[in-house]
Design a protein around this motif. Structure first.
Motif, PDB file in Angstrom:
ATOM      1  N   SER A 315       0.827  -1.212   0.000  1.00 50.02           N
ATOM      2  CA  SER A 315       0.000   0.000   0.000  1.00 50.02           C
ATOM      3  C   SER A 315       0.856   1.255   0.000  1.00 50.02           C
ATOM      4  CB  SER A 315      -0.934   0.007   1.214  1.00 50.02           C
ATOM      5  OG  SER A 315      -0.206  -0.071   2.425  1.00 50.02           O
ATOM      6  N   ASP A 318       1.939   3.874  -3.849  1.00 49.49           N
ATOM      7  CA  ASP A 318       0.734   4.608  -4.219  1.00 49.49           C
ATOM      8  C   ASP A 318       0.877   5.276  -5.581  1.00 49.49           C
ATOM      9  OD1 ASP A 318      -1.873   5.490  -3.623  1.00 49.49           O
ATOM     10  OD2 ASP A 318      -1.107   7.444  -3.019  1.00 49.49           O
ATOM     11  N   LYS A 333      -2.435  -2.582  -2.873  1.00 49.74           N
ATOM     12  CA  LYS A 333      -2.843  -2.979  -1.531  1.00 49.74           C
ATOM     13  C   LYS A 333      -1.782  -3.906  -0.939  1.00 49.74           C
ATOM     14  CE  LYS A 333      -5.483  -6.858  -3.425  1.00 49.74           C
ATOM     15  NZ  LYS A 333      -6.811  -7.484  -3.595  1.00 49.74           N
TER      16      LYS A 333
END
Length: 439
Positions: A315, A318, A333
């Motif tokens: 995560s 990004d 994720k």
């Protein structure tokens, strides 16, 4: 990078840079031949050679002699992009018989040829050395790769803004120390110097049509460079770990790796900067932290089972950004790997191993053809031949099976073009060899 340190690091680490990943995202799991042969089950605690340094520094206390391991893994991927449609931007220019020139924008749907072989075969090398100082303390050095990926489409690929070239290569140079607190518990940790190289290239094309008085007079596909990046950077990471030995037949291990955001410098051209007048010389690549729990159990005098659960903090990955613009959004994720394996100590000369891993993709809603990724299954086998009491040759093999992924990739979600839809699939064959020696 322009510093003397960076140039020296580049010169000494070139042989240990990896450009191909077959784990989720662009993580490189291929740290040893023994690990590959058991699908990396139990890696943070087995400690059958010095390559355990790549997973858990605390395991160094289990060595009573100096140990060295050096090896390489050959990764042969089979990546395909099929059933593709490219939505190309289209500009129609019209000159009425009387009046001003007008222009309208739309898009055309272009069927794409199926392509394969976009990820090249690569070699992933590694090196480890462990030195026990006394019965309680040990130190070690390591050179391997934790991250890397590479795809390259031909220059005439129908969707150049989504194909092009994508290459992320890295090398970890690690320095570690471990200490045995008592007969059951050991702790360890270290520093990782991470050297990264990134190459990204994309073109953008537009179909321009012209008409006079409503009658078409021709059209032309214009192609221009949209992204051209070559940058290198150095980051400082760290790791900690522990091993708990219940007895000689049962033990557990846990490790945690902190990965930095790499600030890479070099030549960075991004098309919007042509409008703002700001070309960049920096690009930022966030890397995920990694945690692993492993167990090892001798269930008979000759057979052991072992397992691992690995968490990867994807995560953090990004966006890829420059000082002025966001080049690409990913919004991945966190993901997990689950592996289980078995080792059979056949006799004094031969050790047999096998394993299975379920490898979860970090890709969420934003899919991509340049980093094709899916949940994967690893089917592994390997063996060790003990050349002598101090020297062993290890072999590992894996067949990796991916899944079909339906990709819908776009530059701007609110715009119908440019965009691409396709189905990606990635399988791979991996083979590794390693020489381990204690003295």
């Amino acid at each position: 990078m322009n510093t003397t340190f960076s140039r020296t690091l580049l010169a000494t680490s070139t042989l240990f840079i990896s450009a191909t990943s077959m784990a989720g995202g662009f993580q490189v799991n291929e740290h040893s031949a023994t690990g590959l042969g058991r699908a990396f089950a139990g890696e943070a605690v087995i400690a059958d050679n010095a390559s355990v340094l790549s997973r858990n520094a605390a395991a160094m206390t289990m060595f009573d002699k100096d140990a060295i391991s050096v090896g390489m893994t050959i990764v042969h991927p089979d990546v395909t992009v099929k059933n593709g449609t490219y939505y190309r931007p289209e500009v129609d220019v019209n000159k009425p018989i009387f009046g001003n020139i007008t222009a309208s924008t739309s898009y055309e749907a272009v069927s794409m040829n199926d392509v394969d072989g976009i990820a090249p075969t690569a070699v992933v090398p590694n090196f480890y050395y462990i030195h026990p100082i006394n019965e309680k303390m040990a130190v070690g050095v390591s050179a391997y790769s934790n991250f890397g990926t590479g795809t390259e489409f031909k220059s005439n690929y129908e969707a150049p803004i989504f194909g092009g070239k994508t290459s992320v290569q890295s090398m970890n140079l690690g320095m570690s120390i471990a200490y045995r607190l008592n007969e059951h518990l050991s702790v360890g940790g270290g520093i990782d110097v991470i050297y990264g190289v990134g190459d990204l290239y994309r073109d953008i094309d537009v179909n321009v049509g012209a008409s006079v008085g409503g009658a078409p007079v021709g059209n032309l596909v214009l192609k221009e460079n949209a992204l051209d990046v070559h940058a290198t950077g150095v980051g400082l990471g760290a790791n900690i770990g522990m091993v708990y030995e219940f007895d000689q037949k049962n033990r557990f291990g846990f490790s945690y790796k902190y990965s930095p955001e790499i600030e890479a410098e070099g030549d960075v051209y991004y098309a919007p900067s042509a409008l703002t007048g700001k070309n960049s010389d920096k690009i930022y690549l966030p890397l995920p932290d990694i945690a692993e729990f492993s167990g090892f159990h001798m269930i008979t005098d000759k057979t052991a089972i072992h397992y691992s659960i690995q968490w990867v903090g994807w995560s953090a990955f990004d966006t890829i950004e420059t000082e002025y613009d966001t080049i690409k959004e990913y919004h991945w994720k966190d993901s997990y790997h689950y592996s289980i394996g078995a080792t059979h100590y056949l006799n004094n000369k031969w050790i047999l191993r096998t394993g299975y891993m379920y490898d979860q993709t970090p890709v969420d809603e934003l899919t991509s053809i340049s980093i094709p990724d899916s949940d994967r299954q690893w089917f592994s086998a390997g063996f060790t031949y003990n050349w002598s009491s101090n020297t062993a040759i290890d072999f590992g093999f894996t067949y990796l099976i991916g899944e079909d992924v339906e990709v819908h990739e776009f530059i701007e979600e609110s715009l119908p073009a440019p965009a691409v839809t396709a189905t990606t699939h990635a399988n791979a064959v991996l083979a590794a060899i390693q020489l381990s020696h204690s003295f």
